[in-house]
Motif scaffolding. Structure first.
Motif, mmCIF file in Angstrom:
data_model
loop_
_atom_site.group_PDB
_atom_site.id
_atom_site.type_symbol
_atom_site.label_atom_id
_atom_site.label_comp_id
_atom_site.label_asym_id
_atom_site.label_seq_id
_atom_site.Cartn_x
_atom_site.Cartn_y
_atom_site.Cartn_z
ATOM 1 N N LEU A 133 2.500 -8.794 -12.556
ATOM 2 C CA LEU A 133 2.073 -7.300 -12.222
ATOM 3 C C LEU A 133 1.162 -6.908 -13.112
ATOM 4 C CD1 LEU A 133 5.813 -5.758 -11.583
ATOM 5 C CD2 LEU A 133 3.692 -5.500 -9.975
ATOM 6 N N PHE A 137 -2.894 -5.318 -12.060
ATOM 7 C CA PHE A 137 -3.530 -4.337 -12.375
ATOM 8 C C PHE A 137 -4.404 -4.234 -13.411
ATOM 9 C CE2 PHE A 137 0.264 -3.130 -9.766
ATOM 10 C CZ PHE A 137 -0.310 -2.193 -8.691
ATOM 11 N N ILE A 179 -2.680 2.492 -0.710
ATOM 12 C CA ILE A 179 -1.695 1.514 -1.560
ATOM 13 C C ILE A 179 -1.355 0.433 -0.382
ATOM 14 C CG2 ILE A 179 0.665 2.462 -1.056
ATOM 15 C CD1 ILE A 179 -0.305 1.206 -4.533
ATOM 16 N N VAL A 183 -2.685 -3.034 -1.852
ATOM 17 C CA VAL A 183 -1.636 -4.290 -2.086
ATOM 18 C C VAL A 183 -1.749 -5.210 -0.933
ATOM 19 C CG1 VAL A 183 0.829 -4.448 -1.954
ATOM 20 C CG2 VAL A 183 -0.158 -2.715 -3.312
ATOM 21 N N MET A 287 6.936 -8.152 -5.485
ATOM 22 C CA MET A 287 6.186 -7.477 -6.349
ATOM 23 C C MET A 287 5.188 -6.593 -5.603
ATOM 24 S SD MET A 287 4.742 -9.666 -9.681
ATOM 25 C CE MET A 287 3.980 -10.846 -8.401
ATOM 26 N N THR A 290 7.386 -3.660 -4.311
ATOM 27 C CA THR A 290 7.443 -2.789 -5.521
ATOM 28 C C THR A 290 6.437 -1.743 -5.770
ATOM 29 O OG1 THR A 290 9.002 -4.092 -6.706
ATOM 30 C CG2 THR A 290 8.003 -2.786 -7.825
ATOM 31 N N ALA A 291 5.172 -2.188 -5.913
ATOM 32 C CA ALA A 291 3.829 -1.481 -5.978
ATOM 33 C C ALA A 291 3.691 -0.604 -4.961
ATOM 34 C CB ALA A 291 2.787 -2.566 -6.165
ATOM 35 N N TYR A 292 3.906 -1.038 -3.721
ATOM 36 C CA TYR A 292 3.893 -0.180 -2.481
ATOM 37 C C TYR A 292 4.739 1.288 -2.659
ATOM 38 C CZ TYR A 292 4.010 1.187 2.421
ATOM 39 O OH TYR A 292 4.039 1.739 3.600
ATOM 40 N N GLY A 295 3.704 3.317 -6.129
ATOM 41 C CA GLY A 295 2.390 3.760 -6.104
ATOM 42 C C GLY A 295 2.250 4.987 -5.121
ATOM 43 N N CYS A 434 5.158 1.492 -17.239
ATOM 44 C CA CYS A 434 4.594 1.261 -15.614
ATOM 45 C C CYS A 434 3.364 0.405 -15.646
ATOM 46 C CB CYS A 434 4.547 2.613 -14.997
ATOM 47 S SG CYS A 434 3.656 2.432 -13.427
ATOM 48 N N GLY A 436 1.165 0.011 -13.287
ATOM 49 C CA GLY A 436 0.287 0.470 -12.402
ATOM 50 C C GLY A 436 -0.117 1.868 -12.802
#
Length: 505
Positions: A133, A137, A179, A183, A287, A290-292, A295, A434, A436
């Motif tokens: 992660l 970023f 996002i 992503v 991952m 999660t970011a989606y 974010g 975090c 991100g």
């Protein structure tokens, strides 16, 4: 009989060692007092002292009474409440090796939601996720996505121009579109609510599970073994439904992206980066989802707070617009390269993060081993709650903290680095910060600057044509969203209207 004695020695040694550990721990606890806190009730402990309406505010009230480190005992579970930035930094930053674990959650286990990074326990697998992660970023990688964020922000301006009353839906769509493009490499068609609905659903479930007091089974874990038809066991059906739904969303997004790559060609994204690096598919899938979800949801909440603040504080809006007019001019829209010349707008985004803390108490940590802080005993296995909302209301750092005032971050027209930056606590602490956060801050800046340059935001009018009084009201979940509100959004001039139309032509 004598022959059997040696075989018993290992068991006796283990028993003696266990007794010694218990005795030493009890002795240590007796020598050092627990942090102060409200008197617990029999059986319930301090369960009734937990917040009912506003997590940050009500926990802050406890800190005002007992100090910046408060001890609560809830149904046998030790809880340590950190009410100051200094205490949070000392434990969660400087002693992060002992405070980076997560509390056990029955609902997380029952929904198999531990693939979401924020819920993962501290250990080797967590470190692997964290490393990937972090690489996703890095600043030089994020700068490649600035054109995507800028272009989608200009589509947001176009949507606000077309239907300003639906601003909330436009904001949600914009951040989901950004996002999902960054992503997964997927393009969200205008008016297609699918992607923001998926992000919203993922986030809503995660927020519900991570909010203290939402599910009785977290207080009484043995209830997980009850049959689903038993009175009070409705959480079992909920967990089974969520487990299936969450996995389906995660897999749908990933498979849709892989299919798009095969049929429409490759668009640079986090997916293409992970594919080139041959990252394990299951790890990549987890991952990215999660970011989606994180974010799209958190920055969306911040931008709603920004819109509300501008409607409530017209003098702040005018000062920001004056700076944009002087720096950007009337011939174009703001870009990321303008930020270094826009100290007031930058201070305004910092004030948005401070004024509306999206995660009022963050995500709780867990202490691994016994510890002490300022002469107080911190038991191992304690749940550690950092009250980020209280930090944002510290009058020693932010005079008149309920007022929205970007000038608090400025001195002589430039950013004052002596004032505590909200980004130092609103994104979490230590190894759990975090990953991100830079992406989120970049999206917040370009969105706020662009909307301010093109539009004026004002309160709604009542039946007599008088502006209504607005105030910040939020939900009481782990991720705080402003409750729905109305406002008027109009182009600053006919010229700005044409500029917005031309930007997406």
């Amino acid at each position: 009989m004598l022959d059997s004695i040696p075989l018993q020695w290992p068991y006796l040694l283990i028993l003696v060692a266990a007794v010694l550990v218990v005795v030493l721990r009890a002795k240590r606890g007796a020598q050092q007092p627990l942090p102060p806190g409200p008197r617990p009730l029999p059986l319930l402990g301090n369960a009734l002292d937990f917040p009912r309406r506003h997590l940050g505010r009500e926990f802050r009230d406890l800190s005002d009474r007992y100090g910046d480190v408060v001890y609560l005992k809830v149904l046998g579970q030790s809880v340590i409440l950190l009410g100051s930035y200094e205490a949070a930094c000392e434990l969660l930053e400087k002693r992060s090796a002992n405070y980076s674990d997560r509390p056990q959650s029955v609902m997380v286990d029952m929904t198999n939601l531990d693939w979401i990074f924020v819920f993962k326990n501290y250990g080797s697998e967590w470190r692997k996720y964290r490393r990937e992660l972090h690489n996703m970023f890095l600043p030089d990688i994020l700068s490649r996505y600035h054109p995507i964020q800028r272009d989608i922000t200009r589509e947001l301006l176009q949507n606000l121009l077309t239907d300003p009353a639906a601003f909330s839906g436009h904001i949600k769509f914009s951040f989901a579109a950004a996002i999902v493009r960054v992503v997964y490499g997927l393009d969200a068609a205008h008016g297609d609510k699918k992607y923001y609905k998926l992000a919203e659903r993922l986030a809503n479930i995660a927020e519900d599970i991570s909010t203290p007091g939402q599910h009785i089974v977290e207080a009484f874990p043995s209830m997980q073994w009850l049959p689903s038809w038993f009175p009070g066991a409705g959480f079992k059906q909920l967990a089974a439904s969520w487990k299936q739904e969450i996995a389906a969303i995660r897999d749908h997004l990933y498979e849709s992206a892989k299919e798009a790559m095969a049929t429409n060609g490759v668009k640079e994204s986090i997916l293409t980066k992970l594919t080139e690096e041959k990252v394990d598919e299951e790890l990549a899938k987890n991952m990215m989802a999660t970011a989606y979800a994180a974010g799209a949801d958190t920055t969306n909440a911040s931008v709603h707070a920004f819109v509300l603040a501008m409607a409530m504080y017209p003098e702040v809006q005018k000062k920001a617009q004056a700076e944009l007019d002087a720096v950007v001019g009337s011939g174009r829209l703001p870009d990321f390269s303008d930020q270094k010349c826009l100290p007031y707008v930058t201070a305004l985004t910092k004030e948005v993060l401070r004024w509306h803390v999206v995660a009022p108490i963050g995500v709780p940590h867990r202490s691994v081993a016994d510890d002490d802080y300022n002469g107080y005993f911190i038991p191992g296995g304690s749940i550690i709650i950092a009250n980020q909302w209280a930090m944002s209301r510290d009058p020693n750092h932010y005079p008149d903290p309920e007022n929205f005032n970007p000038d608090r971050f400025l001195i002589n027209g430039q950013l004052n680095h002596k004032v505590r930056d909200p980004s130092s606590y609103v994104f979490g602490f230590g190894r759990r910060i975090c990953p991100g956060r830079n992406f989120g801050e970049a999206g917040l800046f370009i969105t706020c600057a662009s909307i301010l340059h093109a539009f004026t935001i004002t309160p709604p009018l009542d039946e007599r044509g008088v502006p209504r009084k607005l105030e910040m009201k939020t939900n009481n979940l782990a991720v705080s969203h402003p409750l729905p509100f109305e406002c008027r959004i109009a182009p600053r001039s006919p010229h700005m209207e044409e500029l917005v139309r031309a930007s997406t032509a």
